[in-house]
Design a protein around this motif. Structure first.
Motif, short mmCIF file in Angstrom:
data_model
loop_
_atom_site.label_atom_id
_atom_site.label_comp_id
_atom_site.label_asym_id
_atom_site.label_seq_id
_atom_site.Cartn_x
_atom_site.Cartn_y
_atom_site.Cartn_z
N LYS A 1 4.77 -2.94 31.79
CA LYS A 1 3.77 -2.19 31.03
C LYS A 1 2.69 -1.63 31.96
CE LYS A 1 0.94 -1.06 27.62
NZ LYS A 1 -0.36 -1.63 27.86
N ASP A 2 2.29 -2.45 32.94
CA ASP A 2 1.28 -2.02 33.92
C ASP A 2 2.00 -1.74 35.24
OD1 ASP A 2 -1.51 -2.63 32.52
OD2 ASP A 2 -0.10 -4.21 31.99
N PHE B 1 4.68 -13.72 37.26
CA PHE B 1 5.35 -12.83 36.32
C PHE B 1 4.37 -11.76 35.83
CE2 PHE B 1 7.60 -16.65 36.69
CZ PHE B 1 8.93 -16.33 36.54
N PHE B 2 4.82 -10.50 35.94
CA PHE B 2 3.98 -9.37 35.54
C PHE B 2 4.81 -8.46 34.64
CE2 PHE B 2 2.07 -10.94 39.39
CZ PHE B 2 0.71 -10.79 39.19
N SER C 1 6.56 -12.96 26.09
CA SER C 1 7.87 -12.72 26.72
C SER C 1 7.82 -13.08 28.21
CB SER C 1 8.31 -11.27 26.54
OG SER C 1 7.61 -10.42 27.43
N PRO D 1 10.32 -6.64 31.31
CA PRO D 1 10.34 -5.37 30.57
C PRO D 1 9.19 -5.24 29.56
CG PRO D 1 12.20 -6.76 29.93
CD PRO D 1 11.51 -7.46 31.05
N ILE D 2 8.93 -4.00 29.17
CA ILE D 2 7.87 -3.72 28.19
C ILE D 2 8.33 -4.15 26.80
CG2 ILE D 2 6.46 -1.91 27.12
CD1 ILE D 2 6.89 -0.20 29.62
N ALA E 1 4.07 0.49 22.78
CA ALA E 1 4.03 -0.64 23.72
C ALA E 1 2.94 -1.62 23.26
CB ALA E 1 3.73 -0.13 25.12
N MET E 2 3.28 -2.89 23.19
CA MET E 2 2.26 -3.88 22.77
C MET E 2 1.14 -3.93 23.79
SD MET E 2 4.28 -7.01 21.09
CE MET E 2 5.37 -6.72 19.70
N TYR F 1 -13.84 -6.31 25.03
CA TYR F 1 -12.44 -6.71 25.17
C TYR F 1 -12.17 -7.94 24.29
CZ TYR F 1 -7.89 -7.11 27.30
OH TYR F 1 -6.53 -7.14 27.49
N GLY G 1 4.19 -9.42 24.04
CA GLY G 1 4.44 -8.97 25.42
C GLY G 1 4.12 -10.09 26.40
N HIS G 2 2.93 -10.69 26.24
CA HIS G 2 2.56 -11.81 27.11
C HIS G 2 3.53 -12.98 26.92
CE1 HIS G 2 -1.57 -9.96 26.29
NE2 HIS G 2 -1.52 -9.92 27.61
N PRO H 1 -0.36 -14.41 34.90
CA PRO H 1 -1.78 -14.03 34.77
C PRO H 1 -1.99 -13.12 33.55
CG PRO H 1 -0.86 -13.42 36.94
CD PRO H 1 0.28 -13.72 36.03
N THR H 2 -2.99 -13.45 32.74
CA THR H 2 -3.31 -12.61 31.58
C THR H 2 -4.82 -12.54 31.39
OG1 THR H 2 -3.59 -14.19 29.74
CG2 THR H 2 -1.34 -13.70 30.40
N MET H 3 -5.21 -11.60 30.52
CA MET H 3 -6.62 -11.55 30.11
C MET H 3 -6.76 -12.07 28.68
SD MET H 3 -8.34 -8.35 32.01
CE MET H 3 -7.78 -7.05 30.93
N GLY H 4 -5.74 -12.78 28.18
CA GLY H 4 -5.82 -13.34 26.84
C GLY H 4 -5.60 -12.29 25.77
P1 AMP Z 1 -3.19 -8.23 30.33
O1 AMP Z 1 -3.58 -9.43 29.52
O2 AMP Z 1 -3.24 -6.95 29.59
O3 AMP Z 1 -3.86 -8.20 31.68
O4 AMP Z 1 -1.65 -8.43 30.66
C1 AMP Z 1 -1.18 -9.58 31.30
C2 AMP Z 1 0.25 -9.35 31.69
O5 AMP Z 1 1.04 -9.09 30.54
C3 AMP Z 1 0.41 -8.16 32.63
O6 AMP Z 1 1.37 -8.47 33.64
C4 AMP Z 1 0.91 -7.09 31.70
O7 AMP Z 1 1.70 -6.10 32.33
C5 AMP Z 1 1.77 -7.90 30.74
N1 AMP Z 1 1.95 -7.17 29.49
C6 AMP Z 1 0.98 -6.60 28.74
N2 AMP Z 1 1.53 -5.94 27.70
C7 AMP Z 1 2.88 -6.10 27.81
C8 AMP Z 1 3.99 -5.65 27.05
N3 AMP Z 1 3.86 -4.89 25.98
N4 AMP Z 1 5.23 -6.01 27.46
C9 AMP Z 1 5.40 -6.77 28.57
N5 AMP Z 1 4.38 -7.22 29.34
C10 AMP Z 1 3.13 -6.89 28.96
#
Ligand code: AMP
Length: 283
Positions: free
Chosen positions: A147-148, A143-144, A37, A172-173, A181-182, A69, A34-35, A26-29
């Protein structure tokens, strides 16, 4: 690309009918390494990876950056081609929240401190959308990012208490070469803000050294060191510095076992978070 829940369900049924396990990211794009990975790790678990791209309005507070955003779907799709071209689910807001939507998933305990105090409706929004994504996608594993960290605690608690049949994997971050942190929000930073932002990861490294090399166990002493390091960046305003039990998120006064150090700070209008898990076995 799938944009409706009906089509997502059809796709999910097809995958399960052919005995495939669905791995959801799951992401917000506004994707970054980081995503990616997370997607790469998901590829190792399953041939059938689904990336959701949805800027979830209900996890933003009224004065937060929902409208600003970053949204970059075309670029996101291009980036995903570099990591095996997973299936993409990118619904619009009306598809996820039809008129009159009136359900909220509330997780107690771990959602209350830190982010929960500053963003009181945030984790309800996260838990609600994650459960909707789990149900609509039929994900077997999700997968999460660490970072959060608090978000992971909230999702795990929801999955446990509601017996949701989805395995949670934490990745991992991923950091920029200088340690930041990205984050999709890093693109908001001006040049000077970007150069100041590195104090967050630097303060975490200092704290790790204090705990693991210098054997300092008093949480307040470590927190003060972190605070003074962050305050060397003139524009950085600290929201919280917490040292907590990584399972319960209860704050520690003495660091005698595994600990999570959680930071949040604002620079200008941009809010940044970072964390470090201290797992060194303590004597
Ligand atoms: P977001 O798009 O910010 O909601 O993030 C989607 C997923 O990517 C979440 O599970 C975040 O924890 C993960 N994520 C965001 N930034 C990083 C990062 N720098 N390293 C690893 N995972 C990340």
């Amino acid at each position: 690309m799938i944009t409706t829940i009906k089509d997502l369900r059809r796709w999910s049924r097809q995958q399960h009918d052919s005995q495939k396990q669905i791995a959801l990211v799951p992401t917000m794009g506004a994707l970054h390494d980081g995503h990616l990975s997370l997607v790469k790790t998901a590829n190792q678990y399953s041939d059938t990876v689904l990336v959701s791209i949805f800027v979830n309005p209900i996890q933003f507070g009224v004065n937060e950056d929902f409208h600003q955003y970053p949204r970059s779907l075309e670029n996101d799709l291009r980036l995903l081609q570099t990591v095996g071209s997973p299936e993409v689910f990118a619904p619009d807001v009306a598809e996820m929240y039809s008129a009159g939507f009136d359900v909220s998933v509330h997780v107690g305990g771990v959602s209350q401190p830190f982010e929960g105090k500053i963003r009181p409706t945030h984790f309800d929004g996260v838990a609600t959308v994650v459960l909707k994504l789990f149900l609509a996608s039929g994900a077997d594993i999700a997968f999460f990012g660490q970072k959060d960290f608090q978000q992971v605690c909230v999702v795990r608690k929801m999955v446990t208490d509601l017996n949701v049949p989805v395995e949670i994997v934490v990745c991992p971050i991923i950091r920029e070469p200088d340690g930041l942190a990205m984050s999709s929000r890093n693109r908001y930073l001006s040049k000077t803000q970007r150069s100041q932002a590195i104090v967050l990861s630097q303060s975490l490294m200092l704290a790790e050294k204090m705990i693991t090399c210098d054997n300092i166990r008093d949480a307040e002493t470590v927190r003060e060191k972190i605070r003074s390091k962050i305050e060397t960046a003139p524009d950085m305003k600290i929201d919280y510095i917490a040292i907590a039990d990584p399972k319960t998120l209860h704050e520690l006064t003495t660091i005698n076992s595994d600990a999570i150090i959680l930071l949040a700070a604002k620079i200008g209008t941009t809010r940044l978070i970072d964390n470090l898990l201290i797992t060194t076995t303590m004597s």
